[in-house]
Design an enzyme around this catalytic site. Structure first.
Site, PDB file in Angstrom:
ATOM      1  CB  THR A 120      -4.991  -2.963  -3.622  1.00 31.68           C
ATOM      2  OG1 THR A 120      -6.395  -2.879  -3.322  1.00 31.68           O
ATOM      3  CG2 THR A 120      -4.258  -3.552  -2.415  1.00 31.68           C
ATOM      4  CE  LYS A 143      -7.852  -2.502   1.680  1.00 32.01           C
ATOM      5  NZ  LYS A 143      -9.121  -3.267   1.617  1.00 32.01           N
ATOM      6  CE  LYS A 145      -5.217  -5.548   1.212  1.00 28.66           C
ATOM      7  NZ  LYS A 145      -6.249  -6.023   2.166  1.00 28.66           N
ATOM      8  CD  GLU A 196     -10.199  -2.623   4.986  1.00 31.85           C
ATOM      9  OE1 GLU A 196     -10.808  -3.669   4.703  1.00 31.85           O
ATOM     10  OE2 GLU A 196      -9.644  -1.904   4.124  1.00 31.85           O
ATOM     11  CG  ASP A 219     -12.530  -6.506   6.144  1.00 27.72           C
ATOM     12  OD1 ASP A 219     -13.606  -7.117   5.971  1.00 27.72           O
ATOM     13  OD2 ASP A 219     -11.570  -6.634   5.359  1.00 27.72           O
ATOM     14  CE  LYS A 241     -13.461  -6.962   2.299  1.00 26.18           C
ATOM     15  NZ  LYS A 241     -12.252  -7.718   2.724  1.00 26.18           N
ATOM     16  CB  CYS A 269     -14.648  -6.840  -3.583  1.00 29.11           C
ATOM     17  SG  CYS A 269     -13.058  -6.292  -4.284  1.00 29.11           S
ATOM     18  CG  ASP A 291     -10.855  -1.949  -1.360  1.00 32.26           C
ATOM     19  OD1 ASP A 291     -10.179  -1.909  -2.410  1.00 32.26           O
ATOM     20  OD2 ASP A 291     -10.597  -2.711  -0.412  1.00 32.26           O
TER      21      ASP A 291
END
Length: 324
Positions: A120, A143, A145, A196, A219, A241, A269, A291
């Site tokens: 991330t 990933k 953000k 996502e 998500d 998750k 997670c 992830d």
């Protein structure tokens, strides 16, 4: 059958701030559960998430409400009925999985090879995000953000630093349909493999007109099997998750149902220790995107846990969890 249950709060400091659209974390607060039966001890961990109205004290109270049944021998299927989905049930479910494996001399089926996991890049200035991406050069999956600001600059900065990595972009519900419309050409230009949860979970209907233009994972909008019919037509994937489903038992059922209904799987997670990651790894071979870099952010993880190097997750040491 005599069991003893212990549930307590553990705190893990992060090695660096974890900043997403919803805020910044500097510590990972988790609930740890131990269930002892004879000489065998099963362990599990859950991460209460404020986005879902969860707290450490609340999770401990949920576990306490089920104590007599768990200590009296309730199994994982009974726990599904006794406890609501969420971090508390996840911790108990994981501990029961672990305990059962140790009592039976069996193991929970886990990958035996390295697992490709997203690394991330958290929200920062485009130049700082580029530096963070350069620092993990060569990872197979990244990933990114983002929030609603500097979207194009941030995505392009990471893509320039990691030209060959598969990419997930995660706004954590911070966009609206107008931002997504403007961002879509940038996402395509940057060869983003998965977007996502771009919009708030209650704005699912607005995603329908983007279907087929880019792969989108649910998500915050997708927690369990009951959500799947509502997600169809808006999302191509669902991010599973264990803290959302309430454990590996429910997560496995969700994975089966999602695949049967045509969804691709992402395995995610919270920021957690290796004890929170270990049960999820049983589903890793089924996921198109894994992830699970939560422990990578900790200053100190639990002994014997997973290692993440070069974007690949090494399974935990023998005996760490699940009888393996």
């Amino acid at each position: 059958m005599l069991r003893i249950l212990d549930a307590h709060h553990d705190r893990f400091g992060l090695s660096r701030p974890f900043r997403i659209a919803r805020g910044t974390k500097t510590v990972a607060d988790v609930v740890t559960v131990h269930i002892r039966q004879g000489d065998a001890v099963g362990r599990g961990e859950g991460v209460p998430y404020p986005r879902y109205g969860e707290t450490i004290d609340g999770a401990l109270a949920v576990i306490e409400s089920a104590r007599s049944a768990i200590e009296g021998g309730a199994g994982r299927r009974e726990v599904l009925e006794l406890m609501p989905a969420g971090a508390a049930r996840n911790a108990v479910d994981a501990a029961l999985h672990d305990l059962e494996a140790r009592l039976d001399g069996a193991v929970v089926a886990m990958p035996t090879t390295l697992i490709e996991t997203a690394v991330t890049i958290v929200i920062d200035t485009p130049s700082a995000m580029a530096r963070a991406a350069h620092a993990v050069a060569g990872v197979p999956l990244v990933k990114v953000k983002v929030d609603g600001e500097q979207v194009a600059d941030r995505i392009r900065a990471v893509r320039a630093a990691l030209p060959d990595a598969r990419m997930i972009v995660d706004p954590n519900e911070s966009w609206n349909a107008a931002i997504l419309e403007v961002a879509l050409p940038v996402l395509i230009e940057a060869r983003v493999d998965l977007l996502e949860q771009p919009l708030p979970a209650d704005d699912d209907a607005a995603l329908a007109r983007f279907a087929g233009r880019i792969a989108i994972a649910a998500d915050e909008a997708g927690h369990g099997i009951a959500d799947l019919p509502r997600l169809k037509g808006s999302y191509s994937h669902i991010n599973i998750k264990l803290d959302k489903t309430g454990g590996l038992t429910a997560a496995t059922a969700l994975a089966d149902a999602a695949e049967a209904q045509g969804f691709g799987l992402m395995l995610g997670c919270m920021v957690c220790s290796s004890l929170g990651i270990a049960p999820a790894l049983a589903l890793a071979p089924r996921a198109a995107f894994v992830d699970c870099d939560g422990p990578w952010w900790l200053r100190d993880d639990r002994e014997g846990g997973v290692r993440i190097e070069g974007g690949y997750l090494h399974p935990p040491a023998p005996g760490f969890w699940g009888g393996a």
